[in-house]
Design a protein around this motif. Structure first.
Motif, PDB file in Angstrom:
ATOM      1  N   ARG A 110       7.595  14.452   0.086  1.00 19.65           N
ATOM      2  CA  ARG A 110       7.560  15.221   1.332  1.00 19.65           C
ATOM      3  C   ARG A 110       8.268  14.479   2.457  1.00 19.65           C
ATOM      4  N   ALA A 111       8.072  13.165   2.515  1.00 24.24           N
ATOM      5  CA  ALA A 111       8.736  12.367   3.552  1.00 24.24           C
ATOM      6  C   ALA A 111      10.251  12.400   3.378  1.00 24.24           C
ATOM      7  N   LYS A 153       3.672  12.449  -1.800  1.00 24.57           N
ATOM      8  CA  LYS A 153       3.760  12.140  -0.368  1.00 24.57           C
ATOM      9  C   LYS A 153       5.125  11.553  -0.017  1.00 24.57           C
ATOM     10  N   THR A 154       5.649  10.708  -0.903  1.00 22.89           N
ATOM     11  CA  THR A 154       6.997  10.177  -0.692  1.00 22.89           C
ATOM     12  C   THR A 154       8.013  11.308  -0.741  1.00 22.89           C
ATOM     13  N   ARG A 208       0.822  -1.211   0.000  1.00 24.78           N
ATOM     14  CA  ARG A 208       0.000   0.000   0.000  1.00 24.78           C
ATOM     15  C   ARG A 208       0.857   1.262   0.000  1.00 24.78           C
ATOM     16  N   PHE A 258      -0.327   4.551  -1.267  1.00 24.99           N
ATOM     17  CA  PHE A 258      -1.519   5.125  -0.643  1.00 24.99           C
ATOM     18  C   PHE A 258      -1.260   5.647   0.767  1.00 24.99           C
ATOM     19  N   LEU A 259      -0.036   5.489   1.252  1.00 20.21           N
ATOM     20  CA  LEU A 259       0.285   5.947   2.602  1.00 20.21           C
ATOM     21  C   LEU A 259       0.414   7.466   2.645  1.00 20.21           C
ATOM     22  N   SER A 260       0.146   8.034   3.803  1.00 13.75           N
ATOM     23  CA  SER A 260       0.358   9.467   4.004  1.00 13.75           C
ATOM     24  C   SER A 260       1.852   9.744   4.109  1.00 13.75           C
ATOM     25  N   SER A 261       2.241  11.000   3.924  1.00 15.75           N
ATOM     26  CA  SER A 261       3.657  11.352   4.035  1.00 15.75           C
ATOM     27  C   SER A 261       4.167  11.081   5.452  1.00 15.75           C
ATOM     28  N   LYS A 262       3.304  11.268   6.448  1.00 16.93           N
ATOM     29  CA  LYS A 262       3.694  10.984   7.831  1.00 16.93           C
ATOM     30  C   LYS A 262       3.986   9.506   8.020  1.00 16.93           C
ATOM     31  N   ARG A 263       3.126   8.669   7.453  1.00 12.64           N
ATOM     32  CA  ARG A 263       3.310   7.216   7.597  1.00 12.64           C
ATOM     33  C   ARG A 263       4.544   6.743   6.827  1.00 12.64           C
TER      34      ARG A 263
END
Length: 256
Positions: A175-176, A172-173, A131, A134-139
């Protein structure tokens, strides 16, 4: 930067088409078409790290001074990794292993053995979840940080290199990674060894157009990988290719 420019272009076109529709007899259909095209474009660039669209990734270095290629192995450490290490020793070759955090916890002795034999390790997230996109940047940041933590506890290394599972890089990746500060490593030779049964087909895919500075992707959790690796190393020697670690190929630091 490319990501921002493309967003500006698509946003500008959307605004322009909206104004044309409101202020004239311009048809409505170009608006949903533009949205669909944007979605398709983003899907394509998000699923291939080689595009360097969201972040800079090191995929190959054709200007490398030696006639050399680099080897990388994903999804370990695994019992199979030990066979791979023995073969690499036999041919005096070094590689990078992109390791999954939870597998480092399960196989700490193999992780330490990889380091002991002079190879480098990189971050491949803690769980390698399907997934990922579909993960958030925080996750995603938590996945990266947790893998780093385990690697440091088990092997005493603070990993700088990161390879995204399945090659997925999206906003999102991005941002992480801006927060974690990792250097992204991709590939440019992908034989799809994780889904291809025939070792010969895999070897042919690797060697068919192999060039100076290429970075080869393999998986050390596949039973066929040791045999493929040994045949590959014989071919590389016959073609006068040296094997270098990716940190040397790209002149980057493997650890912080």
């Amino acid at each position: 930067m490319i990501y921002k420019i493309v967003n500006i272009i698509f946003s500008g076109l959307f605004i322009l088409l909206t104004l044309l529709f409101i202020m004239s007899d311009w048809p409505l259909w170009p608006l949903p078409l533009l949205v669909v095209l944007y979605a398709i474009f983003m899907l394509v660039v998000s699923t291939n790290v080689q595009f360097n669209f969201f972040v800079k990734a090191y995929n190959k270095n054709p200007d490398f001074v030696e006639n050399a290629v680099a080897l990388s192995f994903d999804d370990g450490p695994d019992e199979n990794s030990m066979k791979i290490l023995d073969i690499l020793d036999k041919y005096e070759a070094k590689a990078v292993f992109f390791c999954i955090g939870k597998k480092i916890e399960e196989k700490p002795e193999i992780f330490r053995e990889i380091l002991k034999r002079g190879h480098i390790v990189g971050n491949h997230t803690f769980s390698h979840t399907r997934r990922m996109g579909f993960l958030s940047s925080k996750r995603i940041l938590e996945e990266i940080s947790e893998c780093d933590r385990v690697a440091q506890e088990v092997g005493g290394v603070k990993m700088n290199l990161f390879r995204p599972p399945f090659g997925i890089i999206n906003p999102k990746t991005r941002r992480a990674l801006l927060r974690s500060g990792h250097t992204v490593i991709g590939w440019n030779v992908r034989p799809y060894d994780a889904i291809t049964k025939s070792p010969q087909v895999i070897i042919n895919r690797i060697t068919k157009k192999l060039e100076r500075g290429d970075l080869i992707l393999l998986h050390d959790n596949r039973e066929k990988t040791p045999d493929i690796l040994e045949q590959l190393l014989v071919i590389l020697k016959q073609r006068n290719f040296a094997i270098v670690r990716p940190d040397k190929l790209f002149n980057i630091n493997a650890y912080n």
